[in-house]
Design a protein around this motif. Structure first.
Motif, PDB file in Angstrom:
ATOM      1  N   HIS A 237     -13.741  45.639  22.738  1.00  0.00           N
ATOM      2  CA  HIS A 237     -14.971  45.249  23.428  1.00  0.00           C
ATOM      3  C   HIS A 237     -16.185  45.817  22.700  1.00  0.00           C
ATOM      4  O   HIS A 237     -16.065  46.764  21.938  1.00  0.00           O
ATOM      5  CB  HIS A 237     -15.034  45.877  24.831  1.00  0.00           C
ATOM      6  N   TYR A 238     -17.368  45.269  23.022  1.00  0.00           N
ATOM      7  CA  TYR A 238     -18.601  46.024  22.783  1.00  0.00           C
ATOM      8  C   TYR A 238     -19.234  46.356  24.125  1.00  0.00           C
ATOM      9  O   TYR A 238     -18.974  45.702  25.137  1.00  0.00           O
ATOM     10  CB  TYR A 238     -19.577  45.319  21.845  1.00  0.00           C
TER      11      TYR A 238
ATOM     12  N   HIS B  38     -11.297  47.176  32.290  1.00  0.00           N
ATOM     13  CA  HIS B  38     -12.154  46.681  31.206  1.00  0.00           C
ATOM     14  C   HIS B  38     -12.068  45.175  31.005  1.00  0.00           C
ATOM     15  O   HIS B  38     -12.961  44.574  30.417  1.00  0.00           O
ATOM     16  CB  HIS B  38     -11.783  47.382  29.886  1.00  0.00           C
TER      17      HIS B  38
HETATM   18 ZN   LIG Z   1     -15.682  43.464  27.146  1.00  0.00          ZN
END
Ligand SMILES: [Zn+2]
Length: 272
Positions: free
Chosen positions: A36-37, A81
Protein backbone atom coordinates in the motif's frame (compact mmCIF):
# COMPACT_ATOMS: atom_id res chain seq x y z
CA UNK A 1 16.76 -8.34 9.63
CA UNK A 2 14.99 -11.18 11.36
CA UNK A 3 11.58 -12.16 12.67
CA UNK A 4 11.27 -13.54 16.19
CA UNK A 5 7.89 -14.50 17.60
CA UNK A 6 6.23 -12.67 14.66
CA UNK A 7 8.00 -9.40 15.51
CA UNK A 8 10.52 -7.65 13.27
CA UNK A 9 14.11 -6.95 14.31
CA UNK A 10 16.38 -4.60 12.34
CA UNK A 11 19.90 -5.39 11.14
CA UNK A 12 21.35 -3.87 14.34
CA UNK A 13 19.56 -6.62 16.31
CA UNK A 14 17.05 -4.25 17.90
CA UNK A 15 13.31 -4.68 17.55
CA UNK A 16 11.83 -2.07 15.20
CA UNK A 17 9.56 0.55 16.78
CA UNK A 18 6.46 -1.31 17.98
CA UNK A 19 3.18 0.57 18.51
CA UNK A 20 0.33 -1.79 19.38
CA UNK A 21 -2.78 -0.98 17.35
CA UNK A 22 -6.25 -1.60 18.81
CA UNK A 23 -7.42 -2.18 15.21
CA UNK A 24 -6.63 -5.86 14.91
CA UNK A 25 -8.36 -9.20 14.51
CA UNK A 26 -7.60 -12.73 15.58
CA UNK A 27 -4.62 -14.97 14.90
CA UNK A 28 -4.25 -16.30 11.35
CA UNK A 29 -1.76 -17.75 8.88
CA UNK A 30 -0.90 -15.21 6.17
CA UNK A 31 -0.80 -16.35 2.52
CA UNK A 32 -0.18 -13.05 0.68
CA UNK A 33 1.64 -9.77 1.10
CA UNK A 34 -0.35 -6.65 0.17
CA UNK A 35 1.54 -3.43 -0.63
CA UNK A 36 0.00 0.00 0.00
CA UNK A 37 0.83 3.67 0.09
CA UNK A 38 -0.34 5.86 2.97
CA UNK A 39 -1.60 8.69 0.68
CA UNK A 40 0.25 11.10 3.00
CA UNK A 41 3.77 12.50 2.78
CA UNK A 42 4.72 12.07 6.46
CA UNK A 43 4.77 8.93 8.62
CA UNK A 44 3.62 10.55 11.89
CA UNK A 45 0.02 11.13 10.80
CA UNK A 46 -0.44 7.56 9.54
CA UNK A 47 1.13 6.07 12.67
CA UNK A 48 -1.11 8.16 14.95
CA UNK A 49 -4.18 7.22 12.88
CA UNK A 50 -3.51 3.47 13.19
CA UNK A 51 -3.40 3.82 16.99
CA UNK A 52 -6.90 5.36 17.20
CA UNK A 53 -9.81 2.92 17.66
CA UNK A 54 -12.11 5.12 15.54
CA UNK A 55 -9.78 4.73 12.55
CA UNK A 56 -10.81 1.06 12.24
CA UNK A 57 -7.71 0.80 10.05
CA UNK A 58 -4.18 -0.49 10.50
CA UNK A 59 -1.39 -2.45 8.82
CA UNK A 60 1.42 -4.65 10.05
CA UNK A 61 4.13 -2.18 9.05
CA UNK A 62 4.60 1.42 7.99
CA UNK A 63 7.89 2.12 6.18
CA UNK A 64 8.92 5.78 6.09
CA UNK A 65 10.75 7.47 3.21
CA UNK A 66 14.05 7.14 5.11
CA UNK A 67 13.47 3.40 5.65
CA UNK A 68 12.35 3.67 9.30
CA UNK A 69 9.95 0.84 10.13
CA UNK A 70 7.05 0.83 12.62
CA UNK A 71 5.20 -2.40 13.43
CA UNK A 72 1.59 -2.33 14.73
CA UNK A 73 0.72 -5.99 15.34
CA UNK A 74 2.54 -9.34 15.21
CA UNK A 75 2.55 -10.87 11.72
CA UNK A 76 0.34 -13.76 12.90
CA UNK A 77 -2.48 -11.38 13.92
CA UNK A 78 -4.94 -9.89 11.40
CA UNK A 79 -4.67 -6.12 10.75
CA UNK A 80 -7.20 -3.97 8.88
CA UNK A 81 -5.53 -2.74 5.69
CA UNK A 82 -7.37 -4.37 2.77
CA UNK A 83 -11.08 -3.61 3.30
CA UNK A 84 -13.52 -5.04 0.76
CA UNK A 85 -11.25 -7.04 -1.51
CA UNK A 86 -10.95 -10.20 -3.59
CA UNK A 87 -8.01 -12.25 -4.81
CA UNK A 88 -7.78 -15.75 -6.27
CA UNK A 89 -11.24 -16.72 -5.02
CA UNK A 90 -10.66 -15.27 -1.54
CA UNK A 91 -12.85 -12.52 -0.09
CA UNK A 92 -11.68 -9.96 2.48
CA UNK A 93 -7.89 -10.17 2.23
CA UNK A 94 -7.32 -8.92 5.79
CA UNK A 95 -7.84 -12.52 6.92
CA UNK A 96 -5.21 -13.84 4.50
CA UNK A 97 -2.50 -11.21 4.16
CA UNK A 98 0.23 -9.16 5.75
CA UNK A 99 -0.12 -5.44 4.96
CA UNK A 100 2.78 -3.02 4.42
CA UNK A 101 2.12 0.72 4.07
CA UNK A 102 4.80 2.83 2.38
CA UNK A 103 4.79 6.52 3.29
CA UNK A 104 3.94 8.17 -0.04
CA UNK A 105 1.63 10.98 -1.13
CA UNK A 106 0.07 8.88 -3.90
CA UNK A 107 -1.75 10.70 -6.68
CA UNK A 108 -0.85 14.40 -6.55
CA UNK A 109 -2.71 17.53 -7.61
CA UNK A 110 -1.35 20.88 -8.86
CA UNK A 111 -2.03 23.78 -6.52
CA UNK A 112 -0.50 27.24 -6.83
CA UNK A 113 2.05 25.92 -9.35
CA UNK A 114 3.20 23.12 -7.02
CA UNK A 115 2.51 19.40 -6.80
CA UNK A 116 0.57 18.76 -3.60
CA UNK A 117 -0.66 15.66 -1.77
CA UNK A 118 -4.44 16.21 -1.67
CA UNK A 119 -4.78 14.50 1.72
CA UNK A 120 -2.22 16.32 3.88
CA UNK A 121 -1.78 19.37 1.56
CA UNK A 122 2.03 19.05 1.73
CA UNK A 123 3.91 19.98 -1.43
CA UNK A 124 6.17 17.46 -3.20
CA UNK A 125 9.31 18.67 -5.05
CA UNK A 126 9.12 18.30 -8.85
CA UNK A 127 11.98 15.79 -8.94
CA UNK A 128 10.04 13.46 -6.62
CA UNK A 129 7.11 13.34 -9.06
CA UNK A 130 6.53 11.05 -12.03
CA UNK A 131 3.82 11.47 -14.64
CA UNK A 132 2.38 8.06 -15.44
CA UNK A 133 -0.80 6.21 -16.29
CA UNK A 134 -2.13 3.89 -13.59
CA UNK A 135 -2.81 0.41 -14.95
CA UNK A 136 -6.47 0.69 -13.82
CA UNK A 137 -6.92 4.19 -15.29
CA UNK A 138 -7.06 5.71 -18.77
CA UNK A 139 -5.23 9.03 -18.33
CA UNK A 140 -1.84 10.09 -16.98
CA UNK A 141 -1.53 11.62 -13.52
CA UNK A 142 1.24 12.88 -11.24
CA UNK A 143 2.46 10.37 -8.62
CA UNK A 144 4.80 10.74 -5.65
CA UNK A 145 7.98 8.73 -6.20
CA UNK A 146 9.19 6.24 -3.61
CA UNK A 147 12.69 6.80 -2.23
CA UNK A 148 15.45 4.31 -3.05
CA UNK A 149 16.11 3.70 0.64
CA UNK A 150 12.43 3.03 1.31
CA UNK A 151 12.19 0.55 -1.58
CA UNK A 152 15.42 -1.20 -0.54
CA UNK A 153 14.12 -1.67 3.03
CA UNK A 154 10.70 -2.77 1.73
CA UNK A 155 12.28 -5.42 -0.51
CA UNK A 156 14.39 -6.72 2.38
CA UNK A 157 11.32 -6.99 4.64
CA UNK A 158 9.15 -8.50 1.88
CA UNK A 159 11.79 -11.13 1.07
CA UNK A 160 12.02 -12.08 4.74
CA UNK A 161 8.22 -12.28 5.10
CA UNK A 162 7.83 -14.42 1.95
CA UNK A 163 10.46 -16.83 3.26
CA UNK A 164 9.25 -16.92 6.87
CA UNK A 165 5.55 -17.42 6.09
CA UNK A 166 5.90 -19.19 2.71
CA UNK A 167 3.76 -16.45 1.14
CA UNK A 168 2.33 -17.30 -2.29
CA UNK A 169 2.46 -13.85 -3.87
CA UNK A 170 2.94 -10.11 -3.46
CA UNK A 171 0.02 -7.97 -4.67
CA UNK A 172 -1.04 -4.33 -4.58
CA UNK A 173 -4.14 -2.93 -2.89
CA UNK A 174 -5.03 -1.79 -6.44
CA UNK A 175 -5.06 -5.47 -7.52
CA UNK A 176 -7.37 -6.75 -4.77
CA UNK A 177 -9.68 -3.69 -4.72
CA UNK A 178 -9.31 -2.26 -8.26
CA UNK A 179 -12.53 -0.23 -8.24
CA UNK A 180 -11.69 1.60 -5.00
CA UNK A 181 -7.93 1.74 -4.67
CA UNK A 182 -4.90 3.02 -6.62
CA UNK A 183 -2.08 2.04 -4.26
CA UNK A 184 0.79 1.40 -4.48
CA UNK A 185 0.34 2.96 -7.95
CA UNK A 186 2.54 3.33 -11.04
CA UNK A 187 5.49 4.82 -9.12
CA UNK A 188 5.92 1.46 -7.38
CA UNK A 189 8.10 -1.06 -9.31
CA UNK A 190 5.80 -4.03 -8.67
CA UNK A 191 7.32 -6.31 -11.34
CA UNK A 192 10.89 -6.20 -10.06
CA UNK A 193 9.78 -5.91 -6.41
CA UNK A 194 7.74 -9.08 -6.70
CA UNK A 195 10.51 -10.96 -8.50
CA UNK A 196 13.04 -10.05 -5.83
CA UNK A 197 10.72 -10.72 -2.88
CA UNK A 198 9.60 -14.07 -4.29
CA UNK A 199 13.23 -14.99 -4.94
CA UNK A 200 12.60 -15.68 -8.61
CA UNK A 201 15.84 -16.36 -10.41
CA UNK A 202 16.27 -14.83 -13.84
CA UNK A 203 17.02 -18.23 -15.36
CA UNK A 204 13.58 -19.49 -14.32
CA UNK A 205 11.92 -16.66 -16.25
CA UNK A 206 11.05 -17.10 -19.91
CA UNK A 207 13.08 -14.04 -20.94
CA UNK A 208 12.77 -12.36 -24.34
CA UNK A 209 13.27 -8.92 -25.85
CA UNK A 210 11.39 -7.07 -28.56
CA UNK A 211 13.11 -7.24 -31.97
CA UNK A 212 11.58 -3.96 -33.13
CA UNK A 213 9.18 -1.25 -31.99
CA UNK A 214 5.99 -3.18 -31.26
CA UNK A 215 2.42 -2.75 -30.01
CA UNK A 216 1.36 -4.32 -26.71
CA UNK A 217 -2.37 -5.09 -26.63
CA UNK A 218 -5.19 -5.97 -24.25
CA UNK A 219 -5.95 -9.21 -26.10
CA UNK A 220 -4.36 -11.80 -28.40
CA UNK A 221 -5.00 -10.11 -31.76
CA UNK A 222 -4.64 -6.83 -33.66
CA UNK A 223 -8.35 -6.11 -33.09
CA UNK A 224 -7.63 -5.41 -29.39
CA UNK A 225 -6.65 -1.92 -28.29
CA UNK A 226 -3.13 -1.16 -27.13
CA UNK A 227 -2.18 -1.00 -23.44
CA UNK A 228 0.16 1.98 -23.87
CA UNK A 229 2.37 3.54 -26.54
CA UNK A 230 4.54 1.16 -28.63
CA UNK A 231 7.34 -0.61 -26.79
CA UNK A 232 10.78 0.30 -28.14
CA UNK A 233 13.07 -2.34 -29.68
CA UNK A 234 15.14 -4.34 -27.14
CA UNK A 235 12.56 -4.01 -24.35
CA UNK A 236 13.01 -6.92 -21.92
CA UNK A 237 9.89 -9.02 -21.28
CA UNK A 238 9.01 -12.36 -19.76
CA UNK A 239 6.33 -14.56 -21.34
CA UNK A 240 3.63 -15.59 -18.86
CA UNK A 241 1.37 -17.49 -21.28
CA UNK A 242 0.84 -18.15 -24.99
CA UNK A 243 -2.24 -18.22 -27.22
CA UNK A 244 -1.76 -19.09 -30.92
CA UNK A 245 0.87 -16.75 -32.34
CA UNK A 246 0.48 -14.30 -29.43
CA UNK A 247 2.30 -14.11 -26.10
CA UNK A 248 1.07 -12.52 -22.86
CA UNK A 249 4.10 -10.78 -21.36
CA UNK A 250 5.20 -8.83 -18.31
CA UNK A 251 7.47 -5.96 -19.32
CA UNK A 252 10.57 -5.99 -17.10
CA UNK A 253 11.91 -2.57 -18.13
CA UNK A 254 10.45 0.79 -17.18
CA UNK A 255 8.82 2.04 -20.40
CA UNK A 256 7.01 5.37 -20.88
CA UNK A 257 7.45 5.92 -17.12
CA UNK A 258 5.51 2.73 -16.34
CA UNK A 259 6.99 -0.03 -14.18
CA UNK A 260 4.31 -2.65 -14.42
CA UNK A 261 3.09 -3.11 -18.02
CA UNK A 262 1.43 -6.39 -18.98
CA UNK A 263 -0.23 -7.30 -22.28
CA UNK A 264 -0.22 -9.29 -25.50
CA UNK A 265 2.51 -9.08 -28.15
CA UNK A 266 2.67 -10.90 -31.48
CA UNK A 267 5.28 -13.62 -30.83
CA UNK A 268 7.13 -12.96 -34.09
CA UNK A 269 8.49 -9.72 -32.58
CA UNK A 270 10.02 -11.48 -29.54
CA UNK A 271 13.57 -12.83 -29.65
CA UNK A 272 15.85 -14.48 -27.09
ZN1 LIG B 1 -4.11 0.58 0.57
Amino acid sequence: MKILNHLLYANDGKQVSYRATPNRGSKYSPTYLVMHYTAATKAAGSIAWFLKPEAKASAHLVIDKDGTITQFAPFNVVTWHAGVSQWNGLNGLNSYSIGIELVNGGKLIKQGGKWVCPVDKESVPDNDVIIAKHKNETVENAWHEYSEKQLAVAIEVATLLVKTYALKDVVGHEDIAPFRKSDPGPAFPMGSFKSKAMGRKDETLDLYKTSTEVNIRKGAGTQFETVTKMLPANTKVTILKREGTWSFVEVLDTVHGLNDIEGWISAKYLVK
